[in-house]
Write an enzyme that holds these catalytic residues in place. Structure first.
Site, mmCIF file in Angstrom:
data_model
loop_
_atom_site.group_PDB
_atom_site.id
_atom_site.type_symbol
_atom_site.label_atom_id
_atom_site.label_comp_id
_atom_site.label_asym_id
_atom_site.label_seq_id
_atom_site.Cartn_x
_atom_site.Cartn_y
_atom_site.Cartn_z
ATOM 1 N N ASP A 71 -1.728 -0.848 5.752
ATOM 2 C CA ASP A 71 -2.076 -0.444 7.099
ATOM 3 C C ASP A 71 -3.554 -0.129 7.254
ATOM 4 O O ASP A 71 -4.034 0.037 8.350
ATOM 5 C CB ASP A 71 -1.258 0.773 7.518
ATOM 6 C CG ASP A 71 -1.659 2.008 6.733
ATOM 7 O OD1 ASP A 71 -2.080 1.837 5.587
ATOM 8 O OD2 ASP A 71 -1.551 3.103 7.264
ATOM 9 N N LYS B 264 -2.973 28.869 -7.415
ATOM 10 C CA LYS B 264 -1.852 27.961 -7.195
ATOM 11 C C LYS B 264 -2.102 26.727 -8.045
ATOM 12 O O LYS B 264 -3.252 26.331 -8.256
ATOM 13 C CB LYS B 264 -1.705 27.587 -5.716
ATOM 14 C CG LYS B 264 -2.904 26.877 -5.134
ATOM 15 C CD LYS B 264 -2.673 26.538 -3.662
ATOM 16 C CE LYS B 264 -3.880 25.805 -3.096
ATOM 17 N NZ LYS B 264 -3.759 25.505 -1.686
ATOM 18 N N ASP C 207 0.866 -1.153 0.000
ATOM 19 C CA ASP C 207 0.000 0.000 0.000
ATOM 20 C C ASP C 207 0.916 1.219 0.000
ATOM 21 O O ASP C 207 2.098 1.104 0.310
ATOM 22 C CB ASP C 207 -0.836 -0.065 1.276
ATOM 23 C CG ASP C 207 -1.757 1.104 1.387
ATOM 24 O OD1 ASP C 207 -2.236 1.558 0.343
ATOM 25 O OD2 ASP C 207 -2.000 1.550 2.504
ATOM 26 N N LYS C 208 0.408 2.345 -0.388
ATOM 27 C CA LYS C 208 1.287 3.506 -0.377
ATOM 28 C C LYS C 208 1.103 4.323 0.895
ATOM 29 O O LYS C 208 2.005 4.463 1.702
ATOM 30 C CB LYS C 208 1.028 4.392 -1.592
ATOM 31 C CG LYS C 208 1.987 5.559 -1.683
ATOM 32 C CD LYS C 208 1.579 6.566 -2.713
ATOM 33 C CE LYS C 208 0.415 7.426 -2.262
ATOM 34 N NZ LYS C 208 0.739 8.380 -1.211
#
Lengths: 1420, 362
Positions: A870, A568, A408-409
């Protein structure tokens, strides 16, 4: 599981019907619904909110556990043998010989199961007893979760966890909004909102009204589709629609909402999250499987041997009966009967050869190794006080064989903490100062709004800000404080920001600390405290983010009355819209490049002042666009576009998505260990790729293949596969040059198209994954389109497949392959392709897809997979993978509870795999090999003895020796091997990750090793038996030593000592324990022999202890000792010598290899051509990294008709409208890297890469088009080779262009000729030029004009030289494959970054480069 | 390679650094055992290190082998087959079951005199004393003198458990099939007056068997016959067990011939000690060279199962009877070991450079 799977299909059909009725506050009504269970049994249809995940209760434990245990073949077999053994006719062994070990085995297993189950009971109890408020009668009372029933109205407060699936009725927030965090469900930490239906929002305003609420919800049957819900609320005769925007799922957390009320519709196991959790499934290791197979094999050979020996008896029995008068009286039965009995007798006798104690010991070893994992101090994470934990105790050896890691990231690789790292204002870069200044006092104390948590310290900047002199500095911070969609909240006099993305929060917080404090917002105003001065800005328009725009703007009227546009966004986007491009812009761009180099997420900040007239005019168009009924998004988009022009650049920010500690090292180390790391994330592609670079999964010199390329490669592969009639696996190898590093970046949609057949797979493959056809993550409309598209594609493939098959092109040699569906073949091809890649990154994948990917790899590759994650969104992946590792992070405990191993940090994975996994694997393998050897070495003499005992199944050994042999006499040393053996130390394991590969290749234990063990065991048994036999046969002595008991003692002791010698030789790690183990096991032999041969026990039962003083009498004779010594040395010496000779002869092998690799490395350490770096545009990932913010919510007030998800995803890149140009541009930014393999066709040394990274990458901004045109050269185009697929029209056109291009560029063709020839055979099938074709028209159009003949070739030759930046020597080395001294990349030669700015401008080569030889060909 | 957790754990095997006061600290103990850092010796077996072992073993085994071989060769042994299958054999007449009692005499000559104690064996071939049913068919309790087992033998003895409603003592197939040939040895000194060689009956069984395992039924003062009262003799026996020998110390279950028979052989071809011929004095050889004859009371039928009966006379050494195989085996292994040593030497010489790296194969 079987029954579960069986029930699944009707359920799938059923739950699309609306048969689920729930009436509020009416338990009796809801209880009347019954459901048929079995025959006439019925039960309540609606489950209570109690969950039971435990397997046993007090009464069911013993029977159920025994039942389960005897499900194991081995146990059943031994039970059978024991029963057989009880029949006197068959009983060849004393009862205790087999009984004792079995009881031991059962007890140990049962104890373990019991402990596990107690843990489950405990956690169930915890969950079921959580408190919640339920409306009972007229008031809300505190009850427990388990008391909750369907139809109850519950009251939830801030931060409480939703106990069941609820329909949101009302909340204290305006419009009955309710913010939830779904971290436990999908792992996303950002807030989502749910809204109550308007009717209940208006009506249910008090508890009294809620108590009298009698609405009825009609909806689907419970199902596992997490993000899908359709139902309606019937109340007062009217129907109101309900969708997933009205639903709070069990496991969500209420955030930012004071109180909310909900109606329970699904409870307990009916809830969506529980429906997504499968049954507890026992995972088995590869070795376990092998072990079972081998045991079956051994058993089968036992049967065969028994049968053969029985044949011997059949021949002998007649003789015994007729001639041997001394036994003939005992052969009263018929020969056939006796033969039948003797067969079983042999089976019992030889059952000791089936290594039964192996299972007991394997349990011990697994347990012990798990405990060592728990004990490892170096996997203890101090900040969380969390040691590593092995929740599954049976998978340790699998840890040593992992080949694929699915990670997972968010929260796994990254900390999911965004920190403001650097900024560039007005061309000046402000970085954080040295660490030691951190210790000094907080510089933000002057600002009472500072949160004190900002680690960014820069005195210079602070001074500039406080001086308030520079307009640009002021505006810079103003933009950050104003231009965002952050929600603010005041709590304990502290401002709390709640942002759609952590990036945004980081920026606003940074502004806050620098004195530009965002205080409050209303629908059309923003209040900001600017260096102590409170200013209210009137918001005129908010132009929110989406992945296409990649920017956000706010149009405000400041207190002075002038209108400003604050923007932005991604640097590419902003730079396109700048008013002027002066020195400041260039230095900022330089800064951006350097930020990007450090894998920071960059963002440009700009503003402009807007004329009142212009605004007025624009406002009208904006108004028109915003009320459009059709195509509103597109129209708005265009209106925004008009406004966001002629900006003035203020600066840039750099945010760090911080990787967890040690992620880099860990991934590097794992990669060295030949472990492939795949990142599966729900994030956007850009974010995922960015992280891929940050953790060096991806590197600059990789070819990154995306969806389209993959599709084409697969098609080509598939066709060539068919046409070649080969059908060979590994065909891909020929097509893809091995030296090229590749990486795959794919996303969820693509996987959907790919994984069609897997979805139909039986459930067994994919653990606990909902096989619903819909896309939970995506929103309904889109998902349908996706799905249809996928279907269409698959149909097309299938048709194509059938056609090919019919024309006889399908592979003939492998029949089964021809039978495979096209989908299966595609999947196989994909996995094959993916497995050749250095890295694979899957973005936008759902939890289910994560599991499907894992299942896909498992299905087509015989590899061990490990999933680490997680969040709850990783649960299905964790469960599907062979090994699931849960990170105990902030995202709840779902992953941990479903995992096999719990770690605190990703970096501990390295130690878990490389040290513990490798050790465990090595230990288990050594253990197995030795155990099989030892069992056979000691027990096979029974077979040899049968030949000399008239095949009467007389056991050679004493019963007690047999019973205790595996339990006591040989257990400790082998247990020592299994628990403590270390071939190399932990440090060395980590230093040499290459050692890990042995496990992946199953080197230490496989059929070959098994055969070796068998051969070795047989040899030992032969020596022991026949040496003793020849020596004692028909010989004389003071007392006979050719009697049965002496013979048995000699053989037994020879065997015991031989196998002890063997273990002494194979133990590589001698500690006190190993000495003790050997000492004790031999001691046990002494003691137990003395005991069982003692007069006391003999007196008790002479029949049970017949070997009275046998050892004592036998061993007191020197010749017998000589015989034993002879046996042992004959068993040991040749084997020892053989091993050493083998070793010595083996050694040169690896050495040569080493040399080879080092020489290869020398070649590969060529400098990376910086030309091809394209870091700048890529890295600015912030703008696309998250979904749209709350702009809608803010600008339209809080009245939302649709759930925000629908809104945002309409614009997300999923449904890429064909007319959208920017989306293709998004793609285009990726292509240059794909070309990079041209410059180097060797692997790049890791270390080198990193060192290269530090150098300023400045020449990378070569005109993309040129690169592309060059890249096409190596593959001379042959239109005939193109497959007649759907792509034909395009490819035909493309072919013309490419060929014309190659004609146009003769010199460049020349220059690359040698290379192309070199690569040609490998790459001829690889049509990457075709793949990247799509960009061509785009970039072409962007050129000022088509290049004219004559000019282009010249520039191209120069560019070729530029592209081949590495000095000629290095380049020569790459082609001639000779180790050549490598020059470091010539920094001084690199052009100044100024020279190319702005944009691609051909021909502007640096002067010194132009002096280089025009064609590299001349170098060779 | 910078591991963030490396630095703090440098102290190997040190005591846990966490102070005992911190409650609920889940940090694992930093002990050598738990961290798998026990002080260890990791021997690396290479050609170089193992080489001496082979030479030493070679050097030890070859002399032992030679010693055994020489000793074995010095042992005198003579084996006389008296089965009588050869029609020319004097015992041929005894093959027919009609002749009872059948006594046959076999002449033989000792070429060399037998010095020291001489052991007299009988040898049987193709006799499956290790037949599973046969081995089981005994009652050790009864043989150990257990009075209850005496009158109620174990079921294992079937079908030799009871005879005519009386329990058989000793029961079982082994006892029933006891070897019952009588062998007498005579030295033909002069033509007319052959000297009988004194054969010692006692001391041929294991001490533990004679004194522990086999016991007569209790009753010290009661005559042996009384103690076996209520039992009957095995079917094949001529005399009851208490009449095996006139000497009460060698009669009943503790009769050494019986004990020797009851210690079943491991293989179908076996020897059992029959008698001892003790050396009288140092001056005369126990069995001087010359002509002998063996007087056989031929009772035991082996012809039916193609068995052979042999009488063996053998002198004895420290390592037992004649056994050339053991010596040869030792010499062979010693030589092989030596040879392997040489091979390893060559290997060590050839690949010396590579042998210093640690190997990690099993």
């Amino acid at each position: 599981m079987g029954s579960l799977a069986y029930r699944e299909d009707p359920e799938e059909e059923k739950n699309s019907e609306f048969t689920w009725e729930v009436q509020a506050n009416n338990r009796s009504y809801n209880n009347q619904f019954k459901e048929k269970v079995f025959l006439c049994w019925q039960r309540k249809k609606y489950k209570r909110n109690v969950i039971h995940t435990a397997k046993y209760n007090v009464f069911s434990f013993l029977p159920l556990n025994l039942y389960e245990q005897f499900h194991r073949m081995s146990n059943l077999y031994f039970l059978l043998i024991i029963i057989l053994q009880g029949i006197p006719e068959i009983s060849t062994l004393p009862w205790f010989t087999l009984f004792a070990p079995l009881v031991g085995l059962l007890t140990i297993r049962a104890t373990r199961d019991l402990v596990d189950d107690i843990g489950r009971h405990r956690s169930d109890r915890n969950i079921n007893n959580r408190p919640c408020q339920i409306l009972m009668g007229k008031s809300f009372l505190w009850r427990k979760w388990k008391n909750l029933c369907v139809g109850d109205v519950v009251c939830l407060h801030k931060d409480s966890i939703v106990p069941a699936d609820l329909v949101l009725l009302a909340s204290t927030e305006p419009s009955s909004l309710c913010y939830v965090e779904t971290a436990d469900i999908d792992g996303e930490t950002n807030l989502k909102f749910r809204q109550a239906p308007t009717i209940t929002h208006h009506e249910l305003t008090s508890i009294r009204k809620m108590a009298s609420f009698q609405g009825k919800v009609v909806c689907e049957e419970p199902n596992s589709r997490m993000h899908h819900f359709v139902g309606c609320l019937e109340w007062k005769g009217k129907k109101y629609p309900l969708d997933s925007g009205n639903i709070l799922l069990r496991g969500c957390k209420i955030r930012n909402t004071d109180t909310c009320y909900g109606l329970v519709i699904y409870a307990g196991f009916d809830t969506k999250i529980m429906k997504n959790c499968g049954k507890i499934h026992l995972k088995r290791t590869k070795i376990d499987h092998l072990m079972n197979r081998l045991v079956v094999l051994i058993f089968l050979s036992m049967v065969v041997i028994s049968a053969v020996l029985t044949l011997g008896f059949r021949y002998k029995v007649r003789e015994f009966k007729a001639k041997h008068h001394y036994v003939s009286a005992q052969h009263v039965r018929s020969e056939a009967t006796q033969t039948f009995f003797i067969f079983w007798g042999f089976l019992v006798l030889l059952s000791v050869m089936v290594p039964m104690a192996m299972f007991i010991l394997a349990e011990f070893i697994h347990l012990g190794n798990s405990i060592f994992i728990n004990w490892d101090e170096r996997m203890y994470y101090e900040p969380q006080d969390l040691p590593a934990k092995a929740r599954s105790t049976s998978l340790n050896d699998l840890l040593g064989q992992v080949e694929y890691i699915f990670s997972d990231k968010t929260g796994t690789l990254t900390q999911n903490v965004m920190t403001f790292k650097k900024c560039c204002i007005n061309g000046v870069i402000y970085g954080s100062e040295e660490e030691d200044t951190l210790l000094k006092e907080d510089p933000y104390l002057w600002n009472k709004f500072a949160d004190g948590k900002l680690h960014f310290r820069n005195a210079e900047l602070l001074q500039a800000v406080r001086a308030n002199q520079d307009r640009r500095v002021r505006e810079f911070w103003r933009v950050l404080a104003i231009c965002h969609t952050v929600m603010v909240q005041e709590k304990n006099n502290q401002l709390l920001y709640q942002a759609a993305s952590p990036d945004e929060e980081a920026l606003v917080t940074a502004a806050r600390n620098f004195g530009y404090v965002f205080l409050a917002r209303t629908q059309n105003s923003i209040t900001v405290m600017e260096l102590g001065e409170e200013r209210v800005y009137q918001v005129l328009a908010m132009m929110d983010f989406n992945s296409v725009r990649k920017r956000m703007s706010v149009l405000v009227r400041n207190p002075e009355g002038s209108i400003y546009l604050y923007t932005k966004g991604a640097d590419t986007v902003i730079y396109e819209r700048l008013q002027k491009k002066g020195l400041m812009e260039r230095t900022t761009e330089e800064a951006l490049a350097s930020f990007a180099e450090q894998t920071l997420r960059t963002l440009c900040v700009a503003c402009k002042e807007v004329d009142e007239d212009m605004y007025e005019e624009w406002r009208q168009r904006h108004q028109e666009a915003s009320i459009l009924l059709q195509n509103r998004a597109h129209a708005l988009h265009q209106v925004y576009e008009e406004m966001e022009q002629n900006l003035q650049l203020l600066g840039a920010t750099a945010i760090e998505d911080r990787l967890q500690d040690g992620v880099l090292d860990t991934i590097k180390c794992l990669k060295q260990g030949n472990i492939k790391v795949w990142v599966l994330t729900g994030d956007k592609q850009e974010t995922a790729v960015n992280i891929g670079f940050a953790c060096q999964l991806l590197s600059e010199n990789m070819i990154i293949l995306e969806e389209k390329e993959i599709v084409r490669i697969l098609e080509v592969y598939w066709e060539s596969n068919n046409s070649l009639q080969g059908g060979k696996k590994g065909h891909l190898k020929k097509q893809l040059p091995l030296q090229v590093k590749m990486a795959l970046v794919i996303n969820g949609e693509f996987l959907d198209q790919l994984l069609l057949s897997l979805r139909k797979e039986p459930r067994a493959l994919v653990q606990n994954v909902s096989l619903d056809e819909e896309e939970p993550w995506q929103e309904p409309g889109e998902e349908r389109a996706d799905f249809l598209q996928a279907r269409r594609l698959s149909l097309m493939w299938r048709v194509l497949g059938i056609q090919l098959w019919n024309t006889g092109l399908a592979p003939q040699d492998k029949g089964y392959k021809a039978l495979e569906s096209a989908e299966v073949r595609r999947e196989r091809a994909f996995v094959e392709l993916a497995s050749r890649c250095q890295a694979v990154i899957c973005c936008r994948v759902t939890p289910k897809q994560k599991a499907l990917i894992v299942a896909l790899v498992k299905k087509y590759q015989d590899v061990v997979t490990l999933a680490i994650g997680d969040g709850a969104n990783d649960v299905s992946m964790i469960k599907t993978a062979d090994i699931g590792v849960g990170l105990a992070g902030q995202e709840g405990m779902q992953a941990v509870q479903n995992s096999d191993y719990v770690l605190a940090q990703f970096c501990f994975l390295r130690r878990l795999l490389l040290v513990h996994g490798r050790w465990s694997y090595m230990r288990v393998c050594k253990f197995l090999r030795y155990f099989i050897y030892k069992t056979l070495a000691s027990m096979m003499v029974q077979i040899w003895f049968a030949f000399y005992s008239g095949f009467t199944a007389q056991p050679l050994y004493e019963g007690w020796f047999l019973a205790l042999f595996n339990l006591l006499y040989t257990t400790l040393p082998v247990l020592y091997i299994g628990l403590f053996e270390q071939d190399v130390s932990a440090e060395r394991s980590l230093e040499l990750p290459e050692l890990y590969m042995a496990g992946q290749k199953d080197e230490l234990f496989n059929y070959w090793v098994f055969l070796q063990a068998i051969a070795h065991g047989t040899a030992t048994s032969l020596v022991n038996f026949f040496m003793t036999l020849w020596i004692s046969r028909d010989s004389a002595g003071p007392v006979s030593f050719s009697d049965y008991q002496s013979f048995a003692v000699i053989v037994a002791l020879s065997g015991l000592l031989s196998i002890t010698m063997e273990i002494i030789l194979i133990t590589k790690y001698w500690t006190v324990l190993s000495v003790l183990a050997i000492f004790f096991s031999l001691g046990f032999y002494g003691v137990m022999t003395w005991l069982t041969q003692s007069i006391w026990l003999f007196k008790v039962s002479p029949k049970t202890f017949p070997f009275l003083y046998a050892d004592l009498s036998v061993l007191s004779q020197p010749p017998i000792l000589l015989v034993i010594l002879l046996n042992v040395s004959l068993n040991t010496l040749p084997v020892l010598a053989f091993r050493i000779i083998y070793q010595a002869l083996q050694k040169p092998g690896p050495k040569e290899e080493e040399e080879k690799t080092t020489s290869e490395e020398i070649i590969t350490v060529e400098p990376i051509p910086h030309v091809l770096r394209e870091a700048r545009t890529r890295r600015s990932s912030y703008a696309f990294s998250h979904r749209e913010g709350y702009a809608d919510l803010i600008t339209q007030g809080t009245i939302l008709r649709r759930s925000p998800g629908v809104n945002s995803d309409m614009l997300v890149d999923h449904t890429r409208p064909p007319d959208e140009l920017p989306s293709s541009m998004e793609d285009s930014s990726w292509y240059p890297r794909k070309m990079s393999f041209l410059g180097r066709n060797r692997r790049q040394h890791q270390g080198k890469v990193s060192s290269e990274d530090v150098q300023p990458a400045s020449e990378e901004k070569l005109p993309k088009r040129q690169e592309r045109s060059l890249s096409y050269e190596p593959w001379p185009y042959t239109p005939e080779s193109l497959p007649p697929t759907k792509e034909t029209p395009l490819s035909a056109e493309e072919s013309q262009m490419t060929s014309s291009e190659s004609q146009m560029l003769p010199s460049s063709q020349l220059s690359l000729k040698s290379q192309s020839a070199h690569l040609q055979e490998k790459t001829s099938l690889w049509k990457i030029r075709k793949l990247s074709w799509k960009n061509w028209p785009y970039t072409w159009q962007k050129e000022p004009g088509p290049p004219k003949e004559g000019t282009v070739p010249v520039s191209n030759s120069n560019l070729t030289a530029l592209m081949e930046t590495p000095p000629p020597t290095a380049r020569g080395s790459s082609t001639s494959e000779q180790p050549v001294e490598v020059e470091p990349s010539p920094v001084e030669r690199q052009p100044s970054p100024m020279e190319w700015l702005p944009g691609p401008s051909k021909g502007q080569t640096p002067p010194d480069l132009a002096g280089l030889p025009p064609s590299p060909e001349e170098q060779q | 390679m910078a591991m963030n957790y490396n630095t703090k754990d440098e102290v190997d095997g040190g005591p846990p650094c966490a102070p005992g006061g911190t409650a609920k600290n889940r940090r694992p103990d930093n002990t050598a055992f738990k961290q798998q850092r026990l002080p260890a010796w990791q021997p690396i077996l290479t050609a170089g290190t193992v080489l001496p072992t082979f030479f030493i073993i070679g050097l030890i085994f070859i002399p032992i082998g030679i010693g055994i071989f020489v000793t074995s060769n010095n042992i005198r042994e003579i084996e006389i087959d008296y089965t009588g299958t050869d029609p020319a054999s004097p015992c041929n007449k005894c093959l027919s079951p009609n002749v009872t009692p059948c006594i046959c005499t076999i002449n033989f000559t000792l070429e060399q005199s037998f010095e020291g104690n001489v052991f007299m064996y009988y040898g049987l071939s193709n006799f499956y004393q290790n037949h599973r049913r046969y081995v089981k068919s005994r009652d050790d309790s009864q043989l150990n003198g257990d009075p209850s087992a005496l009158l109620n033998p174990s079921k294992e003895c079937e079908p030799y458990r009871r005879n005519e409603d009386k329990p058989i003592a000793p029961c079982g197939a082994i006892a029933n099939s006891m070897f019952n040939d009588t062998l007498d040895l005579f030295l033909v000194g002069n033509e007319s007056d052959p000297t009988p060689i004194p054969l010692k009956k006692k001391g041929i069984a294991w001490w533990t068997d004679k004194n522990v395992k086999f016991r007569n039924p209790p009753g010290a003062d009661i005559p042996l016959e009384e103690r076996f009262k209520g039992t009957t003799k095995p079917v094949n026996w001529v005399k009851p067990v208490y009449m095996l020998d006139p000497d009460e110390d060698n009669s009943g279950f503790i009769n050494e011939d019986f004990i020797v028979w009851m210690r079943t052989a491991a293989l179908p071809t076996f020897r059992k000690l029959y008698r001892l011929i003790e050396r009288k004095n140092d001056l005369h050889p126990t069995l001087p060279a010359g002509r002998y004859y063996l007087n056989i009371t031929y009772n035991y039928p082996v012809h039916s199962f193609d068995g052979r009966k042999r009488m063996i006379l053998s002198t004895i050494s420290w390592m037992g009877g004649k056994n050339p195989f053991l010596g040869i085996a030792y010499i062979a292994i010693g030589s092989i070991s030596f040879l392997l040593g040489v091979v390893l030497l060559v290997i060590n010489h050839k690949y010396r450079n590579s042998s210093n790296t640690a190997d990690i194969t099993i």
